[in-house]
Each structure stands twice: as structure tokens, then as C-alpha cells.
Design a protein around this motif. Structure first.
Motif, PDB file in Angstrom:
ATOM      1  N   LEU A  27       7.242  43.149-113.021  1.00  0.00           N
ATOM      2  CA  LEU A  27       5.848  42.100-113.738  1.00  0.00           C
ATOM      3  C   LEU A  27       5.046  42.910-113.440  1.00  0.00           C
ATOM      4  O   LEU A  27       4.797  44.024-112.434  1.00  0.00           O
ATOM      5  N   PHE A  28       4.371  42.215-114.901  1.00  0.00           N
ATOM      6  CA  PHE A  28       3.129  42.902-114.547  1.00  0.00           C
ATOM      7  C   PHE A  28       2.098  41.870-114.825  1.00  0.00           C
ATOM      8  O   PHE A  28       2.434  41.005-115.000  1.00  0.00           O
ATOM      9  N   MET A  29       0.886  42.032-114.110  1.00  0.00           N
ATOM     10  CA  MET A  29      -0.283  41.223-113.535  1.00  0.00           C
ATOM     11  C   MET A  29      -1.112  41.455-113.515  1.00  0.00           C
ATOM     12  O   MET A  29      -1.709  42.564-112.992  1.00  0.00           O
ATOM     13  N   GLY A  30      -1.941  40.657-114.109  1.00  0.00           N
ATOM     14  CA  GLY A  30      -3.520  40.776-114.266  1.00  0.00           C
ATOM     15  C   GLY A  30      -3.953  39.807-115.251  1.00  0.00           C
ATOM     16  O   GLY A  30      -3.420  39.520-116.166  1.00  0.00           O
ATOM     17  N   PRO A  32      -6.329  38.887-119.145  1.00  0.00           N
ATOM     18  CA  PRO A  32      -5.656  39.164-120.424  1.00  0.00           C
ATOM     19  C   PRO A  32      -6.770  40.642-120.585  1.00  0.00           C
ATOM     20  O   PRO A  32      -7.364  40.951-120.543  1.00  0.00           O
ATOM     21  N   GLY A  33      -6.208  41.501-121.686  1.00  0.00           N
ATOM     22  CA  GLY A  33      -6.710  42.299-122.268  1.00  0.00           C
ATOM     23  C   GLY A  33      -7.243  43.297-121.665  1.00  0.00           C
ATOM     24  O   GLY A  33      -7.314  44.831-121.955  1.00  0.00           O
ATOM     25  N   VAL A  34      -6.142  43.441-120.072  1.00  0.00           N
ATOM     26  CA  VAL A  34      -5.700  45.147-119.557  1.00  0.00           C
ATOM     27  C   VAL A  34      -4.368  45.994-120.103  1.00  0.00           C
ATOM     28  O   VAL A  34      -4.305  46.807-119.306  1.00  0.00           O
ATOM     29  N   GLY A  35      -4.021  45.761-120.479  1.00  0.00           N
ATOM     30  CA  GLY A  35      -2.942  46.488-121.562  1.00  0.00           C
ATOM     31  C   GLY A  35      -1.139  46.035-120.669  1.00  0.00           C
ATOM     32  O   GLY A  35      -0.359  46.743-120.522  1.00  0.00           O
ATOM     33  N   LYS A  36      -1.333  44.866-120.192  1.00  0.00           N
ATOM     34  CA  LYS A  36       0.229  44.336-119.162  1.00  0.00           C
ATOM     35  C   LYS A  36       1.192  44.711-120.730  1.00  0.00           C
ATOM     36  O   LYS A  36       2.029  45.475-120.769  1.00  0.00           O
ATOM     37  N   SER A  37       1.114  43.969-121.469  1.00  0.00           N
ATOM     38  CA  SER A  37       1.934  44.251-123.176  1.00  0.00           C
ATOM     39  C   SER A  37       2.207  45.421-123.602  1.00  0.00           C
ATOM     40  O   SER A  37       3.352  45.303-123.938  1.00  0.00           O
ATOM     41  N   HIS A  38       1.175  45.970-123.580  1.00  0.00           N
ATOM     42  CA  HIS A  38       1.292  47.241-123.679  1.00  0.00           C
ATOM     43  C   HIS A  38       1.967  47.787-123.468  1.00  0.00           C
ATOM     44  O   HIS A  38       3.109  48.829-123.778  1.00  0.00           O
ATOM     45  N   LEU A  39       1.854  48.317-122.262  1.00  0.00           N
ATOM     46  CA  LEU A  39       2.904  48.916-120.605  1.00  0.00           C
ATOM     47  C   LEU A  39       3.944  48.871-121.146  1.00  0.00           C
ATOM     48  O   LEU A  39       5.359  49.451-120.695  1.00  0.00           O
ATOM     49  N   ALA A  40       4.411  46.940-120.586  1.00  0.00           N
ATOM     50  CA  ALA A  40       5.846  46.842-120.697  1.00  0.00           C
ATOM     51  C   ALA A  40       6.722  46.566-122.263  1.00  0.00           C
ATOM     52  O   ALA A  40       7.898  47.192-121.878  1.00  0.00           O
ATOM     53  N   VAL A  41       6.286  46.473-123.347  1.00  0.00           N
ATOM     54  CA  VAL A  41       6.473  47.198-124.878  1.00  0.00           C
ATOM     55  C   VAL A  41       6.795  48.984-124.216  1.00  0.00           C
ATOM     56  O   VAL A  41       7.891  49.008-124.957  1.00  0.00           O
ATOM     57  N   ILE A 119      14.918  42.325-116.290  1.00  0.00           N
ATOM     58  CA  ILE A 119      13.739  41.731-116.667  1.00  0.00           C
ATOM     59  C   ILE A 119      12.756  42.456-116.544  1.00  0.00           C
ATOM     60  O   ILE A 119      12.291  42.357-115.892  1.00  0.00           O
ATOM     61  N   ILE A 120      11.947  42.497-117.845  1.00  0.00           N
ATOM     62  CA  ILE A 120      10.085  42.676-117.594  1.00  0.00           C
ATOM     63  C   ILE A 120       8.837  41.551-118.195  1.00  0.00           C
ATOM     64  O   ILE A 120       9.231  40.641-118.708  1.00  0.00           O
ATOM     65  N   LEU A 121       8.489  41.288-116.936  1.00  0.00           N
ATOM     66  CA  LEU A 121       7.450  39.478-117.585  1.00  0.00           C
ATOM     67  C   LEU A 121       5.852  40.486-116.912  1.00  0.00           C
ATOM     68  O   LEU A 121       5.693  41.097-116.250  1.00  0.00           O
ATOM     69  N   THR A 122       5.135  39.849-117.941  1.00  0.00           N
ATOM     70  CA  THR A 122       3.802  40.154-118.099  1.00  0.00           C
ATOM     71  C   THR A 122       2.984  38.757-117.196  1.00  0.00           C
ATOM     72  O   THR A 122       3.587  36.973-118.610  1.00  0.00           O
ATOM     73  N   SER A 123       2.347  38.475-116.969  1.00  0.00           N
ATOM     74  CA  SER A 123       1.378  37.194-116.279  1.00  0.00           C
ATOM     75  C   SER A 123       0.362  37.494-115.893  1.00  0.00           C
ATOM     76  O   SER A 123      -0.036  38.280-115.310  1.00  0.00           O
ATOM     77  N   ASN A 124      -0.809  36.338-116.788  1.00  0.00           N
ATOM     78  CA  ASN A 124      -2.124  36.781-115.671  1.00  0.00           C
ATOM     79  C   ASN A 124      -2.179  35.464-115.560  1.00  0.00           C
ATOM     80  O   ASN A 124      -3.682  35.704-114.659  1.00  0.00           O
ATOM     81  N   LYS A 125      -1.428  35.139-114.163  1.00  0.00           N
ATOM     82  CA  LYS A 125      -1.121  34.620-113.220  1.00  0.00           C
ATOM     83  C   LYS A 125      -0.695  34.818-111.881  1.00  0.00           C
ATOM     84  O   LYS A 125       0.157  35.179-112.811  1.00  0.00           O
ATOM     85  N   HIS A 126      -1.439  35.146-111.279  1.00  0.00           N
ATOM     86  CA  HIS A 126      -0.860  36.367-109.371  1.00  0.00           C
ATOM     87  C   HIS A 126       0.626  34.783-109.637  1.00  0.00           C
ATOM     88  O   HIS A 126       0.805  33.345-109.812  1.00  0.00           O
ATOM     89  N   ILE A 154       6.157  45.284-108.785  1.00  0.00           N
ATOM     90  CA  ILE A 154       5.378  44.683-109.200  1.00  0.00           C
ATOM     91  C   ILE A 154       4.303  45.824-109.964  1.00  0.00           C
ATOM     92  O   ILE A 154       3.875  46.548-108.958  1.00  0.00           O
ATOM     93  N   ILE A 155       3.409  45.748-110.959  1.00  0.00           N
ATOM     94  CA  ILE A 155       2.200  46.040-111.086  1.00  0.00           C
ATOM     95  C   ILE A 155       1.070  45.081-111.259  1.00  0.00           C
ATOM     96  O   ILE A 155       1.114  44.409-112.069  1.00  0.00           O
ATOM     97  N   HIS A 156       0.243  45.243-110.513  1.00  0.00           N
ATOM     98  CA  HIS A 156      -0.591  44.191-111.085  1.00  0.00           C
ATOM     99  C   HIS A 156      -2.166  45.588-111.055  1.00  0.00           C
ATOM    100  O   HIS A 156      -2.408  46.240-110.916  1.00  0.00           O
ATOM    101  N   ILE A 157      -2.481  45.019-112.296  1.00  0.00           N
ATOM    102  CA  ILE A 157      -3.598  45.593-112.794  1.00  0.00           C
ATOM    103  C   ILE A 157      -4.878  44.550-112.683  1.00  0.00           C
ATOM    104  O   ILE A 157      -5.184  43.896-113.618  1.00  0.00           O
TER     105      ILE A 157
END
Length: 187
Positions: A27-30, A32-41, A119-126, A154-157
Motif C-alpha cells: 500500500l502506497f499512501m500519500g 497526489p503527485g509524490v510518485g506513488k503510481s510511479h513506484l507501483a508501476v 495487490i499493490i494499491l496507491t491511495s491519497n487517503k489514509h 505500507i509505504i507512506h510518502i
């Protein structure tokens, strides 16, 4: 460039794909725009290079597919790529709330993959704010989180958006040139 606000050692460990072998989730949380999607991909590409089947969806696209398969009996869904891929990446969880049907379909997906595939999820919400994503249903959200967080990394950015940081200079008005000599008169 490496995301300086992310835990580098955790990312390096994830890049070994051991989490995929164990059917763990990420789970990548943080914001928008900090690179969660980039890291997930990037982890998805790493998984492919390690021989794991991988599927990527934006949450809205995943919902469209799940709605199309809503009437399909669970035993016939096993042939669907989003269920039989070893790794499923779902991007942008939390950008919009899901309705009751979508929330139930998301639960069905998470339950079907539980301890069977990563599953890898990216979310802008805690996660404490996830009931507002899943139709305001705290019980359903707890059931989803119970399965997702059982085996999770969990990776919080934190930080500012890369895109906004780059255009910040463009949005600022130019500094006026200092007055040169002479008196300034005001009317």
C-alpha cells in the motif's frame, strides 16, 4: 530520481519481489503527485522481469470491468486476468468515493485474491479515511482492510507534488526590478 520521502530500504526489499512470492500486499499512501503510481508501476515491471504475471488498472477502469462481471458466478471468474495474475496493481484508490455496488465488487475482488495473489494499491487517503471511499460503510471497509492489511507492506510518502513543484516558478509573478535613482512620487 528516487523519491526522497520514501523509505529506500523498504523499496529495495520490495524490489526483490519476495512480497509477490508470499502473496503479500503493498500500500502506497500519500498526497497526489509524490510518485506513488510511479513506484507501483516500477514494482509491477520488476515483477514482470522476475517472471510474474502482472495486471495494472486505474480504480475507475477496474470498477468498469468488475461491473461487467458482476453477474458472473465466482467460480467462472477464475479465468479473469485480474484474478489469476500473480500481481494486481490498482492505482488511484480514494480519488472518488465508490457507491454501494462498487464497494461490494471491490470487496469481492479483494476477498477472491486474499492470500492467493498480491495487490499493490496507491491511495491519497489514509486507511482511517477509507470508509468515505467505500460508500460510508465502516463494516464493509473493515472487511476490505482486514484482508488487505493482513500481509501488507505500507509505504507512506509525504511531500509536495513533483508536477506542482516544477511549475511553481511559472506561477509566481516575476520580481519587479528595483527602482533606480530618482524619487518615487505617489499621487
Amino acid at each position: 530520481m528516487f523519491q526522497p520521502m520514501a523509505d529506500r530500504s523498504k523499496l529495495e526489499t520490495l524490489a526483490t519481489c519476495a512480497f509477490v512470492r508470499k502473496a503479500d500486499n503493498v500500500l502506497f499512501m500519500g498526497p497526489p503527485g509524490v510518485g506513488k503510481s510511479h513506484l507501483a508501476v516500477a514494482l509491477g515491471v520488476k515483477a514482470i522481469k522476475n517472471g510474474f504475471s502482472t495486471t495494472h488498472f486505474l480504480l475507475d477502469d477496474q470498477m468498469h470491468v468488475l461491473k461487467g462481471d458482476a453477474a458472473v458466478p465466482p467460480r467462472r471468474l477464475k479465468a479473469k486476468r485480474y484474478l489469476n495474475s500473480v500481481l494486481l496493481v490498482i492505482d488511484e484508490v480514494g480519488f472518488r468515493p465508490l457507491d454501494r455496488q462498487e464497494s461490494n465488487l471491490f470487496f469481492r475482488l479483494v476477498s477472491a485474491r486474499y492470500e492467493k495473489g498480491s495487490i499493490i494499491l496507491t491511495s491519497n487517503k489514509h486507511v482511517r479515511d477509507w470508509p468515505e471511499i467505500f460508500a460510508g460503510d465502516e463494516i464493509l471497509t473493515t472487511a476490505i482492510l482486514d484482508r488487505l492489511l493482513h500481509h501488507v507492506h505500507i509505504i507512506h510518502i509525504d511531500g509536495r507534488s513533483y508536477s506542482l513543484r516544477e511549475i511553481d516558478g511559472l506561477l509566481r509573478p516575476p520580481n519587479p526590478a528595483p527602482a533606480q535613482g530618482g524619487d518615487v512620487k505617489t499621487a
